[in-house]
Design a protein around this motif. Structure first.
Motif, PDB file in Angstrom:
ATOM      1  N   LEU A 131       0.832  -1.206   0.000  1.00  0.00           N
ATOM      2  CA  LEU A 131       0.000   0.000   0.000  1.00  0.00           C
ATOM      3  C   LEU A 131       0.867   1.257   0.000  1.00  0.00           C
ATOM      4  CD1 LEU A 131      -2.786   1.366   0.219  1.00  0.00           C
ATOM      5  CD2 LEU A 131      -2.540   1.213   2.706  1.00  0.00           C
ATOM      6  N   LEU A 132       1.911   1.258   0.830  1.00  0.00           N
ATOM      7  CA  LEU A 132       2.819   2.410   0.874  1.00  0.00           C
ATOM      8  C   LEU A 132       3.456   2.645  -0.488  1.00  0.00           C
ATOM      9  CD1 LEU A 132       4.378   4.608   2.401  1.00  0.00           C
ATOM     10  CD2 LEU A 132       6.040   2.845   3.085  1.00  0.00           C
ATOM     11  N   GLY A 133       3.870   1.563  -1.145  1.00  0.00           N
ATOM     12  CA  GLY A 133       4.455   1.692  -2.474  1.00  0.00           C
ATOM     13  C   GLY A 133       3.482   2.272  -3.474  1.00  0.00           C
ATOM     14  N   ALA A 134       2.217   1.842  -3.393  1.00  0.00           N
ATOM     15  CA  ALA A 134       1.194   2.379  -4.292  1.00  0.00           C
ATOM     16  C   ALA A 134       1.018   3.880  -4.067  1.00  0.00           C
ATOM     17  CB  ALA A 134      -0.128   1.650  -4.074  1.00  0.00           C
ATOM     18  N   VAL A 135       0.975   4.293  -2.799  1.00  0.00           N
ATOM     19  CA  VAL A 135       0.814   5.714  -2.480  1.00  0.00           C
ATOM     20  C   VAL A 135       2.002   6.522  -2.986  1.00  0.00           C
ATOM     21  CG1 VAL A 135       0.675   7.390  -0.594  1.00  0.00           C
ATOM     22  CG2 VAL A 135      -0.661   5.279  -0.478  1.00  0.00           C
ATOM     23  N   LEU A 136       3.216   6.028  -2.742  1.00  0.00           N
ATOM     24  CA  LEU A 136       4.414   6.758  -3.175  1.00  0.00           C
ATOM     25  C   LEU A 136       4.477   6.862  -4.703  1.00  0.00           C
ATOM     26  CD1 LEU A 136       7.090   5.321  -0.698  1.00  0.00           C
ATOM     27  CD2 LEU A 136       5.987   7.562  -0.639  1.00  0.00           C
ATOM     28  N   ASN A 137       4.073   5.819  -5.395  1.00  0.00           N
ATOM     29  CA  ASN A 137       4.016   5.877  -6.862  1.00  0.00           C
ATOM     30  C   ASN A 137       3.051   6.955  -7.321  1.00  0.00           C
ATOM     31  OD1 ASN A 137       5.371   3.710  -8.824  1.00  0.00           O
ATOM     32  ND2 ASN A 137       5.101   2.768  -6.811  1.00  0.00           N
ATOM     33  N   CYS A 138       1.889   7.023  -6.677  1.00  0.00           N
ATOM     34  CA  CYS A 138       0.893   8.027  -7.064  1.00  0.00           C
ATOM     35  C   CYS A 138       1.380   9.442  -6.745  1.00  0.00           C
ATOM     36  CB  CYS A 138      -0.435   7.749  -6.346  1.00  0.00           C
ATOM     37  SG  CYS A 138      -1.269   6.265  -6.944  1.00  0.00           S
ATOM     38  N   VAL A 139       2.012   9.610  -5.589  1.00  0.00           N
ATOM     39  CA  VAL A 139       2.555  10.928  -5.229  1.00  0.00           C
ATOM     40  C   VAL A 139       3.601  11.356  -6.254  1.00  0.00           C
ATOM     41  CG1 VAL A 139       3.969  12.158  -3.534  1.00  0.00           C
ATOM     42  CG2 VAL A 139       2.076  10.716  -2.757  1.00  0.00           C
ATOM     43  N   LEU A 198      -1.907   0.555  -9.668  1.00  0.00           N
ATOM     44  CA  LEU A 198      -1.645   1.142  -8.356  1.00  0.00           C
ATOM     45  C   LEU A 198      -2.605   2.280  -8.012  1.00  0.00           C
ATOM     46  CD1 LEU A 198       2.247   1.247  -8.693  1.00  0.00           C
ATOM     47  CD2 LEU A 198       0.914  -0.388  -7.345  1.00  0.00           C
ATOM     48  N   GLY A 199      -2.973   3.105  -8.996  1.00  0.00           N
ATOM     49  CA  GLY A 199      -3.855   4.241  -8.742  1.00  0.00           C
ATOM     50  C   GLY A 199      -5.200   3.845  -8.156  1.00  0.00           C
ATOM     51  N   PRO A 200      -5.912   2.891  -8.756  1.00  0.00           N
ATOM     52  CA  PRO A 200      -7.203   2.482  -8.197  1.00  0.00           C
ATOM     53  C   PRO A 200      -7.108   1.964  -6.764  1.00  0.00           C
ATOM     54  CG  PRO A 200      -7.007   1.708 -10.448  1.00  0.00           C
ATOM     55  CD  PRO A 200      -5.670   2.281 -10.071  1.00  0.00           C
ATOM     56  N   VAL A 201      -5.981   1.340  -6.407  1.00  0.00           N
ATOM     57  CA  VAL A 201      -5.795   0.871  -5.029  1.00  0.00           C
ATOM     58  C   VAL A 201      -5.847   2.045  -4.059  1.00  0.00           C
ATOM     59  CG1 VAL A 201      -4.181  -0.213  -3.422  1.00  0.00           C
ATOM     60  CG2 VAL A 201      -4.429  -1.132  -5.735  1.00  0.00           C
ATOM     61  N   VAL A 202      -5.126   3.102  -4.393  1.00  0.00           N
ATOM     62  CA  VAL A 202      -5.059   4.273  -3.510  1.00  0.00           C
ATOM     63  C   VAL A 202      -6.417   4.974  -3.441  1.00  0.00           C
ATOM     64  CG1 VAL A 202      -3.925   6.503  -3.136  1.00  0.00           C
ATOM     65  CG2 VAL A 202      -2.597   4.552  -3.968  1.00  0.00           C
ATOM     66  N   VAL A 203      -7.093   5.108  -4.576  1.00  0.00           N
ATOM     67  CA  VAL A 203      -8.410   5.751  -4.597  1.00  0.00           C
ATOM     68  C   VAL A 203      -9.388   4.981  -3.713  1.00  0.00           C
ATOM     69  CG1 VAL A 203     -10.393   6.353  -6.027  1.00  0.00           C
ATOM     70  CG2 VAL A 203      -8.087   6.775  -6.877  1.00  0.00           C
ATOM     71  N   ALA A 204      -9.471   3.662  -3.920  1.00  0.00           N
ATOM     72  CA  ALA A 204     -10.434   2.843  -3.185  1.00  0.00           C
ATOM     73  C   ALA A 204     -10.100   2.770  -1.701  1.00  0.00           C
ATOM     74  CB  ALA A 204     -10.485   1.439  -3.786  1.00  0.00           C
ATOM     75  N   TYR A 205      -8.821   2.611  -1.387  1.00  0.00           N
ATOM     76  CA  TYR A 205      -8.415   2.544   0.026  1.00  0.00           C
ATOM     77  C   TYR A 205      -8.743   3.858   0.734  1.00  0.00           C
ATOM     78  CZ  TYR A 205      -5.520   1.986   4.193  1.00  0.00           C
ATOM     79  OH  TYR A 205      -5.087   1.904   5.495  1.00  0.00           O
ATOM     80  N   GLY A 213      -7.548  12.612   1.435  1.00  0.00           N
ATOM     81  CA  GLY A 213      -6.297  13.102   0.852  1.00  0.00           C
ATOM     82  C   GLY A 213      -5.674  12.043  -0.037  1.00  0.00           C
ATOM     83  N   LEU A 214      -5.717  10.779   0.412  1.00  0.00           N
ATOM     84  CA  LEU A 214      -5.210   9.685  -0.410  1.00  0.00           C
ATOM     85  C   LEU A 214      -6.053   9.526  -1.678  1.00  0.00           C
ATOM     86  CD1 LEU A 214      -4.364   6.873   2.186  1.00  0.00           C
ATOM     87  CD2 LEU A 214      -2.782   8.361   0.961  1.00  0.00           C
ATOM     88  N   THR A 215      -7.367   9.649  -1.512  1.00  0.00           N
ATOM     89  CA  THR A 215      -8.250   9.538  -2.679  1.00  0.00           C
ATOM     90  C   THR A 215      -7.913  10.601  -3.718  1.00  0.00           C
ATOM     91  OG1 THR A 215     -10.031   8.662  -1.301  1.00  0.00           O
ATOM     92  CG2 THR A 215     -10.651   9.553  -3.447  1.00  0.00           C
ATOM     93  N   LEU A 216      -7.681  11.831  -3.250  1.00  0.00           N
ATOM     94  CA  LEU A 216      -7.335  12.925  -4.165  1.00  0.00           C
ATOM     95  C   LEU A 216      -6.019  12.643  -4.880  1.00  0.00           C
ATOM     96  CD1 LEU A 216      -7.854  15.726  -5.319  1.00  0.00           C
ATOM     97  CD2 LEU A 216      -6.704  16.696  -3.306  1.00  0.00           C
ATOM     98  N   ILE A 217      -5.024  12.160  -4.131  1.00  0.00           N
ATOM     99  CA  ILE A 217      -3.731  11.824  -4.738  1.00  0.00           C
ATOM    100  C   ILE A 217      -3.912  10.731  -5.796  1.00  0.00           C
ATOM    101  CG2 ILE A 217      -1.495  10.719  -4.299  1.00  0.00           C
ATOM    102  CD1 ILE A 217      -1.493  12.167  -1.582  1.00  0.00           C
ATOM    103  N   GLY A 218      -4.718   9.722  -5.450  1.00  0.00           N
ATOM    104  CA  GLY A 218      -4.961   8.647  -6.403  1.00  0.00           C
ATOM    105  C   GLY A 218      -5.643   9.139  -7.665  1.00  0.00           C
ATOM    106  N   LEU A 219      -6.651  10.005  -7.513  1.00  0.00           N
ATOM    107  CA  LEU A 219      -7.367  10.529  -8.673  1.00  0.00           C
ATOM    108  C   LEU A 219      -6.458  11.389  -9.548  1.00  0.00           C
ATOM    109  CD1 LEU A 219     -10.798  11.443  -7.036  1.00  0.00           C
ATOM    110  CD2 LEU A 219     -10.353   9.594  -8.661  1.00  0.00           C
TER     111      LEU A 219
END
Length: 450
Positions: A131-139, A198-205, A213-219
């Motif tokens: 999950l952390l990796g998915a978030v960092l990729n999206c950021v 990875l993006g959909p993971v962050v949005v859904a989580y 804030g995570l949803t916005l980053i994912g979108l």
């Protein structure tokens, strides 16, 4: 949640392994050779688990769920050997058929060692790392997008220019800059399509946990990656899981202090000020993305490769013949499409080099490791879905596992994620957890009955 908040060195190792599995462009190099951070963490984990497990190969090797994963890996090995024989005389295809064999053997060893030497806490840390990796990729994708639309250069391509040269990345870019000015941010990956997973993971989580804030980053990462796969996968997950993703209305708390209202108003003001500056950039990116989506799915005069893979599947299946049963090895699934003259003519403009994998993981796995291999892979995903769906509201770590799983299932319909490390880790860790859970259930049943 992890009961013991002190992670320790072994915990950091498993957390890092999960995180770096989503970041293949991070590597160390020396004397003309390079090794990814994930490979270093993976081999360190293998050694650690082997040292920790004093009963290696002295106890029953695998619980039933994880056996299906190992059998899937074995079908890949058998398919690779069959492909080597089938492509006799063609060194390029023979090399492709056997190229994944070392990785398959390593994943089997990892599954055995993980089953016998890892704790459930270790598994939760791997999932948190994913999950952390998915978030960092999206950021990183968002920063790349903002940099491009503000300063007109790709931060990703500049920072990893040495990586691009060393590995001769196609078009000399990680994040693709298209002719119409559209950026396709790739995150810490070699292909923007990985944000499609990875993006959909962050949005859904973010929606499920109410961390918007995570949803916005994912979108935003979806917008800046311009991944049509990401949009479709996110929409499918939202439609299927809307009851878990849309917050229920709560009664306002009584006696909320005035300072809380002031903090909320201040936050809204800051967000509005940022939006005024960023909104034109986002609108431009969205416009270009919509143009691409429209051309890819709605108003395209040219048949896309993805359409050929779907509509030409049965023709490819007939062309494959016996190879459809045995498989011809991971990385060779394009063979029946190339061998079929009609399909090859439609795909030829899009082929840089062969062998390659069609942009649909299930089709690729059918021709890679045969019908049995595909069935085993799908059954592994089904076991994970049934377990994490059932425990979605009772196990704290089930949330990240569940949405990583859904993204795996649906993104596979639109792209090839062949033995993608985050997905393999999810399968091994999840099936091992299911096995341990079943074992505990049997022991409790025996205690109650005894």
């Amino acid at each position: 949640m992890v009961e013991n908040k002190k992670i320790g060195l072994s915990g950091l190792l498993f957390l890092a392994m999960g995180t770096f599995s989503t970041m293949p462009v991070l590597e160390v190099s020396a004397a003309g050779r390079s090794v990814t951070f994930f490979s270093l963490m993976f081999f360190a984990a293998l050694v650690f688990l082997w040292v920790r497990n004093k009963n290696f190969l002295r106890t029953p090797i695998l619980t039933k769920p994880l056996r299906y994963f190992v059998l899937w890996m074995v079908t890949g090995i058998v398919a690779g050997c069959a492909g080597w024989l089938y492509f006799n005389g063609d060194s390029v295809w023979q090399s492709a058929a056997t190229s994944y064999l070392p990785k398959l053997v390593l994943y089997i060893a990892f599954a055995i060692l993980w089953e016998q030497g890892a704790s459930e806490k270790d598994g939760r840390l791997v999932l948190k790392g994913l999950l952390l990796g998915a978030v960092l990729n999206c950021v990183w994708a968002v920063l790349d997008g903002l940099c491009y639309y503000v300063a007109h250069f790709s931060l990703n391509n500049v920072i990893f220019s040495t990586y691009i040269e060393r590995h001769d990345i196609r078009l000399g870019q990680l994040s693709l800059i298209l002719g119409n000015g559209l950026l396709r941010a790739a995150g810490f990956n070699t292909d923007p399509a990985n944000i499609g997973f990875l993006g959909p993971v962050v949005v859904a989580y973010g929606l499920h946990k109410r961390r918007y804030g995570l949803t916005l980053i994912g979108l935003l990462s979806l917008v800046f990656s311009a991944s049509t796969t990401a949009v479709v996968v996110t929409m499918v997950i939202f439609v299927l899981e809307w009851k878990n993703l849309i917050p229920k209305r709560k009664r306002p708390r009584k006696g909320m202090q005035m300072w809380m209202y002031l903090v909320i108003l201040l936050g809204i003001a800051v967000a509005a000020a940022a939006a005024v500056r960023l909104m034109p950039l986002v609108i431009r990116a969205v416009g270009l993305f919509v143009e691409r989506f429209n051309g890819a799915y709605l108003q395209s005069d040219v048949t896309s490769p993805r359409t050929v893979y779907y509509l030409g599947f049965f023709k490819a299946l007939l062309t494959a013949g016996v190879i459809a049963f045995t498989g011809s090895g991971f990385g060779t699934s394009s063979f029946p499409y190339i061998e079929n003259t009609e399909l090859f003519q439609e795909l030829e403009p899009y082929i840089d080099k062969a062998p390659f994998d069609p942009e649909m993981t299930y089709i690729a796995y059918l021709f890679d490791c045969g019908i049995l291999g595909l069935v085993l892979y799908v059954y592994c995903l089904f076991l994970l879905y049934r377990y994490y769906k059932k425990n979605l509201h009772t196990l704290g770590h089930a949330v990240e596992a569940y949405y990583i799983l859904l993204a795996t299932v649906f993104s596979a319909l639109f792209y090839h994620y062949i033995l993608f490390s985050p997905q393999v880790l999810l399968i091994v860790v999840g099936l091992a957890e299911i096995g341990h859970s079943c074992t505990r259930g049997k022991l409790l049943s025996e205690v109650r009955c005894g």
